[in-house]
Design a protein around this motif. Structure first.
Motif, PDB file in Angstrom:
ATOM      1  N   UNK A 402       0.839  -1.185   0.000  1.00 11.03           N
ATOM      2  CA  UNK A 402       0.000   0.000   0.000  1.00 11.03           C
ATOM      3  C   UNK A 402       0.880   1.243   0.000  1.00 11.03           C
ATOM      4  N   UNK A 403       0.470   2.232  -0.773  1.00 15.41           N
ATOM      5  CA  UNK A 403       1.194   3.495  -0.868  1.00 15.41           C
ATOM      6  C   UNK A 403       0.295   4.616  -0.377  1.00 15.41           C
ATOM      7  N   UNK A 404       0.901   5.655   0.129  1.00 13.30           N
ATOM      8  CA  UNK A 404       0.172   6.798   0.667  1.00 13.30           C
ATOM      9  C   UNK A 404      -0.027   7.840  -0.420  1.00 13.30           C
ATOM     10  N   UNK A 517       0.755  23.353  -6.568  1.00 16.44           N
ATOM     11  CA  UNK A 517       0.633  23.860  -7.933  1.00 16.44           C
ATOM     12  C   UNK A 517       0.984  22.787  -8.965  1.00 16.44           C
ATOM     13  N   UNK A 518       1.926  21.923  -8.632  1.00 17.29           N
ATOM     14  CA  UNK A 518       2.337  20.880  -9.566  1.00 17.29           C
ATOM     15  C   UNK A 518       1.366  19.707  -9.607  1.00 17.29           C
ATOM     16  N   UNK A 519       0.337  19.740  -8.797  1.00 13.82           N
ATOM     17  CA  UNK A 519      -0.694  18.701  -8.868  1.00 13.82           C
ATOM     18  C   UNK A 519      -0.365  17.425  -8.118  1.00 13.82           C
ATOM     19  N   UNK A 520       0.607  17.479  -7.195  1.00 16.96           N
ATOM     20  CA  UNK A 520       0.958  16.268  -6.449  1.00 16.96           C
ATOM     21  C   UNK A 520      -0.099  15.907  -5.406  1.00 16.96           C
ATOM     22  N   UNK A 521      -0.949  16.860  -5.044  1.00 15.97           N
ATOM     23  CA  UNK A 521      -1.942  16.630  -3.992  1.00 15.97           C
ATOM     24  C   UNK A 521      -3.340  16.423  -4.585  1.00 15.97           C
ATOM     25  N   UNK A 522      -3.396  15.785  -5.734  1.00 18.25           N
ATOM     26  CA  UNK A 522      -4.679  15.481  -6.359  1.00 18.25           C
ATOM     27  C   UNK A 522      -4.991  13.983  -6.328  1.00 18.25           C
ATOM     28  N   UNK A 523      -4.244  13.227  -5.540  1.00 18.97           N
ATOM     29  CA  UNK A 523      -4.507  11.800  -5.399  1.00 18.97           C
ATOM     30  C   UNK A 523      -3.973  10.942  -6.521  1.00 18.97           C
ATOM     31  N   UNK A 524      -3.077  11.506  -7.353  1.00 18.34           N
ATOM     32  CA  UNK A 524      -2.535  10.743  -8.469  1.00 18.34           C
ATOM     33  C   UNK A 524      -1.081  10.344  -8.279  1.00 18.34           C
ATOM     34  N   UNK A 525      -0.441  10.806  -7.217  1.00 21.20           N
ATOM     35  CA  UNK A 525       0.970  10.532  -6.978  1.00 21.20           C
ATOM     36  C   UNK A 525       1.142  10.067  -5.533  1.00 21.20           C
ATOM     37  N   UNK A 557      -3.516   2.991  -0.657  1.00 24.34           N
ATOM     38  CA  UNK A 557      -4.053   2.058  -1.646  1.00 24.34           C
ATOM     39  C   UNK A 557      -2.897   1.541  -2.493  1.00 24.34           C
ATOM     40  N   UNK A 558      -3.200   0.624  -3.395  1.00 32.80           N
ATOM     41  CA  UNK A 558      -2.179   0.072  -4.268  1.00 32.80           C
ATOM     42  C   UNK A 558      -1.773   1.084  -5.344  1.00 32.80           C
ATOM     43  N   UNK A 559      -0.587   0.878  -5.857  1.00 37.66           N
ATOM     44  CA  UNK A 559      -0.134   1.665  -6.996  1.00 37.66           C
ATOM     45  C   UNK A 559      -0.772   1.077  -8.255  1.00 37.66           C
ATOM     46  N   UNK A 560      -1.648   1.814  -8.944  1.00 37.24           N
ATOM     47  CA  UNK A 560      -2.316   1.236 -10.119  1.00 37.24           C
ATOM     48  C   UNK A 560      -1.361   0.841 -11.223  1.00 37.24           C
ATOM     49  N   UNK A 562       1.265  -1.011 -11.025  1.00 38.86           N
ATOM     50  CA  UNK A 562       1.705  -2.398 -10.891  1.00 38.86           C
ATOM     51  C   UNK A 562       0.653  -3.263 -10.223  1.00 38.86           C
ATOM     52  N   UNK A 563      -0.564  -2.733 -10.022  1.00 40.76           N
ATOM     53  CA  UNK A 563      -1.600  -3.484  -9.315  1.00 40.76           C
ATOM     54  C   UNK A 563      -2.120  -4.658 -10.121  1.00 40.76           C
ATOM     55  N   UNK A 564      -1.877  -4.693 -11.420  1.00 39.23           N
ATOM     56  CA  UNK A 564      -2.386  -5.775 -12.250  1.00 39.23           C
ATOM     57  C   UNK A 564      -1.796  -7.119 -11.846  1.00 39.23           C
ATOM     58  N   UNK A 565      -0.646  -7.108 -11.150  1.00 42.19           N
ATOM     59  CA  UNK A 565      -0.011  -8.349 -10.755  1.00 42.19           C
ATOM     60  C   UNK A 565      -0.430  -8.797  -9.359  1.00 42.19           C
ATOM     61  N   UNK A 566      -1.345  -8.066  -8.730  1.00 44.84           N
ATOM     62  CA  UNK A 566      -1.722  -8.465  -7.374  1.00 44.84           C
ATOM     63  C   UNK A 566      -3.207  -8.361  -7.103  1.00 44.84           C
ATOM     64  N   UNK A 567      -3.896  -7.432  -7.731  1.00 45.11           N
ATOM     65  CA  UNK A 567      -5.297  -7.182  -7.412  1.00 45.11           C
ATOM     66  C   UNK A 567      -6.197  -7.695  -8.514  1.00 45.11           C
ATOM     67  N   UNK A 568      -7.124  -8.554  -8.127  1.00 44.40           N
ATOM     68  CA  UNK A 568      -8.066  -9.077  -9.113  1.00 44.40           C
ATOM     69  C   UNK A 568      -9.068  -8.024  -9.544  1.00 44.40           C
ATOM     70  N   UNK A 569      -9.278  -7.016  -8.706  1.00 41.59           N
ATOM     71  CA  UNK A 569     -10.230  -5.967  -9.064  1.00 41.59           C
ATOM     72  C   UNK A 569      -9.685  -5.019 -10.104  1.00 41.59           C
ATOM     73  N   UNK A 570      -8.363  -5.056 -10.322  1.00 37.51           N
ATOM     74  CA  UNK A 570      -7.765  -4.136 -11.282  1.00 37.51           C
ATOM     75  C   UNK A 570      -8.053  -4.565 -12.704  1.00 37.51           C
ATOM     76  N   UNK A 571      -8.123  -5.866 -12.962  1.00 35.32           N
ATOM     77  CA  UNK A 571      -8.301  -6.358 -14.328  1.00 35.32           C
ATOM     78  C   UNK A 571      -9.763  -6.364 -14.698  1.00 35.32           C
TER      79      UNK A 571
END
Length: 571
Positions: A402-404, A517-525, A557-560, A562-571
């Motif tokens: 899990x990543x923050x 301003x660089x968008x790091x606090x939008x939940x994508x990084x 949450x997981x890093x999307x 590389x989540x394809x190798x661990x989470x069944x909900x990703x696929x």
């Protein structure tokens, strides 16, 4: 969805006519009339509808034995295509079967004169699939047929291989005195190496999806059907090539490689046509190293390490993770087979004598880091056995990391809807090309002299310099620099931010405003990505999030990527 082929068919066409030379698996042909008679109930009475209108019910041509319902004559007529359809994709759907191939023309070689003067022959390697096969599966089989055609054309030009093989196959058919062509196919399978290669090709595609053969005992043919190859370690998941591409395009130097097999197994597997640099990289492999450190230890360029990583991931020999370290947070995967009847329990006990998988997994019922499991007073670093256990559970997809992530929430309703002039600076996209010659570089200051490193445990250089700013101590001047740093923030948002005590520190406020301003606090990084891109130490970033926690929300949450190798909900 079944991705294995139903049958592999070899058809030729030349001046002597067209003929089906070989098919595997070969079964006894039953005509549609015979099938319809065997399926008809002799005691059924015709209804009025049957008498008024007779409807033809489609008969399935797929059985447990493979492809049925097509005679050799019909198949040869279908796939002995005209010259206009040669050297291009050929696709045909008949009832519930889809045929895919790449017809190839080749110049026959006369062994006596060693000249190509005996004519032109069409060779067509056809794969029969289920009609429901996806576009990506069809594309993979077309590519395989095309590659086989190129090899056969080369071998015919080099030594007349196709002329020799087709003559042997034709002689076997002519000598067969029965209507069941299975007898001729048995003889062909024993005498012709091309038929043996087709059989091996079919069996490999149906079993593992990985093909490693030598056509004519000379030219290697390596092929991976990812939809099949990844099923052995991702049970019940259909991995499309597009999913793998998304993961590989999101590779960063701070990622790491996790092999799914022992190193020696991979070296033996790739010995057929391996790259020396691959063996060189595997000799320095460790899941505790990131790709940048692995490239340095292997004396290879980072770009080449990315290419080798993409190769191993595509061939289902490795996955992408973050380097195993004490700060990683792990928890049990949602689809982990943790039943007491799971075969993984015995495998774990065999690999770790005296160990118990259920007890090991119980440590991660809640998100837990390795540092929390280890007693810092007795042993500040994780024990080697614990590291090996984590790696084993990651290989079997029992744990996920899990990543923050951080979300900017200045008001109760989120970001203010008031229009403002603030323009977010686009950070390097997560889908930058893995094969590009440049990678996202961390931000640097003049004091760093343009140097930057990424450590094994994701603990980045603990130095970060902000431009020196001198402010007066009066309240008016303090308000002025706050207004200046947040000049492009909406009034509603800046008002909430000014209530935070940390705004009294100009360096903290400037760093917060820049990251926002660089968008790091939008939940994508996640934090590791922010640390890399901005060259920030973890301690400073965590302190900033704590100081501005009134307007920042964190979640794990997981890093999307590389989540394809661990989470069944990703696929």
């Amino acid at each position: 969805m079944e991705v294995s082929p139903l049958c592999v068919i070899l058809v030729k066409s030349d001046s002597k006519g067209d003929r089906l030379l070989f098919r595997y698996p070969f079964v006894h042909y039953e005509s549609p009339e015979t099938l319809s008679k065997t399926k008809r109930n002799p005691y059924a009475l015709p209804t009025a509808e049957d008498l008024l209108q007779t409807s033809v019910v489609p008969i399935s041509t797929i059985s447990k034995r493979g492809l049925t319902g097509f005679s050799d004559e019909v198949l040869s007529s279908l796939f002995a295509v005209k010259n206009d359809l040669c050297n291009r994709k050929f696709e045909l759907k008949v009832n519930d079967v889809r045929f895919v191939s790449h017809p190839t023309q080749l110049q026959l070689r006369n062994k006596q004169t060693e000249k190509d003067d005996t004519g032109i022959m069409l060779i067509n390697i056809v794969f029969s699939l289920s009609a429901l096969a996806s576009h990506s599966v069809v594309k993979c089989y077309h590519d395989l047929s095309k590659r086989i055609g190129i090899i056969l054309r080369h071998e015919e030009k080099r030594c007349g291989y196709i002329s020799e093989q087709t003559q042997t196959m034709m002689a076997a058919h002519d000598d067969s005195c029965t209507n069941n062509n299975g007898a001729a196919f048995e003889v062909i399978l024993q005498k012709c190496t091309l038929a043996a290669n087709i059989k091996k090709l079919y069996e490999d595609l149906c079993s593992t999806g990985l093909v490693n053969i030598r056509l004519n005992s000379w030219i290697p043919l390596s092929f991976c059907l990812p939809q099949k190859a990844h099923q052995w370690h991702l049970k019940g998941k259909l991995v499309e090539p597009e999913d793998i591409d998304r993961c590989l395009l999101a590779l960063r130097p701070y990622h790491s490689l996790l092999l799914l097999h022992p190193v020696q197994h991979l070296i033996n597997f790739t010995s057929l046509d391996s790259s020396p640099s691959l063996v060189q990289m595997l000799s320095q492999y460790s899941p505790m190293k990131n790709l940048q450190k692995l490239a340095k230890d292997s004396d290879l360029s980072l770009k080449h390490v990315f290419e080798l990583t993409a190769h191993l991931v595509y061939w289902a020999k490795a996955t992408v993770i973050f380097p195993v370290c004490s700060k990683n947070n792990y928890t049990i995967a949602s689809d982990a087979p943790i039943s007491l009847r799971s075969g993984l329990i015995d495998m774990y006990s065999t690999f770790f004598p005296g160990g118990n998988l259920i007890r090991a997994l119980s440590e991660f019922s809640l998100p837990t880091s390795l540092g929390q499991i280890t007693n810092p007073l007795c042993n500040p670093s994780p024990e080697p056995d614990l590291i090996k256990s984590i790696i084993w559970m990651l290989q079997h997809h029992l744990l996920v990391q899990l990543h923050t992530y951080v979300q900017y929430m200045p008001t109760d309703n989120g970001i203010s809807s008031t229009k403002c002039s603030r323009q977010y600076v686009k950070t390097p996209p997560r889908t930058s090309s893995v094969l590009s010659t440049s990678f996202p570089e961390p931000s640097r200051t003049e004091s760093e002299s343009g140097t930057s490193t990424v450590s094994e445990a994701q603990d980045f250089p603990k130095h970060f310099a902000l431009e020196s700013i001198t402010f007066a101590s009066t309240d008016d001047d303090k308000h002025n620099y706050q207004e200046e740093l947040l000049h492009d923030f909406p009034t509603e948002e800046s008002t909430q931010i000014f209530k935070i005590p940390a705004t009294n520190n100009p360096e903290d406020l400037k760093l917060f405003a820049r990251l926002c301003r660089k968008g790091y606090f939008q939940g994508n990084h996640h934090l590791e990505e922010i640390m890399y891109l901005e060259n920030l130490p973890r301690s400073q970033l965590l302190q900033l999030l704590d100081k501005f926690r009134d307007v920042l929300v964190t979640y794990e949450t997981e890093d999307p990527a590389i989540a394809m190798f661990s989470s069944s909900s990703y696929l």
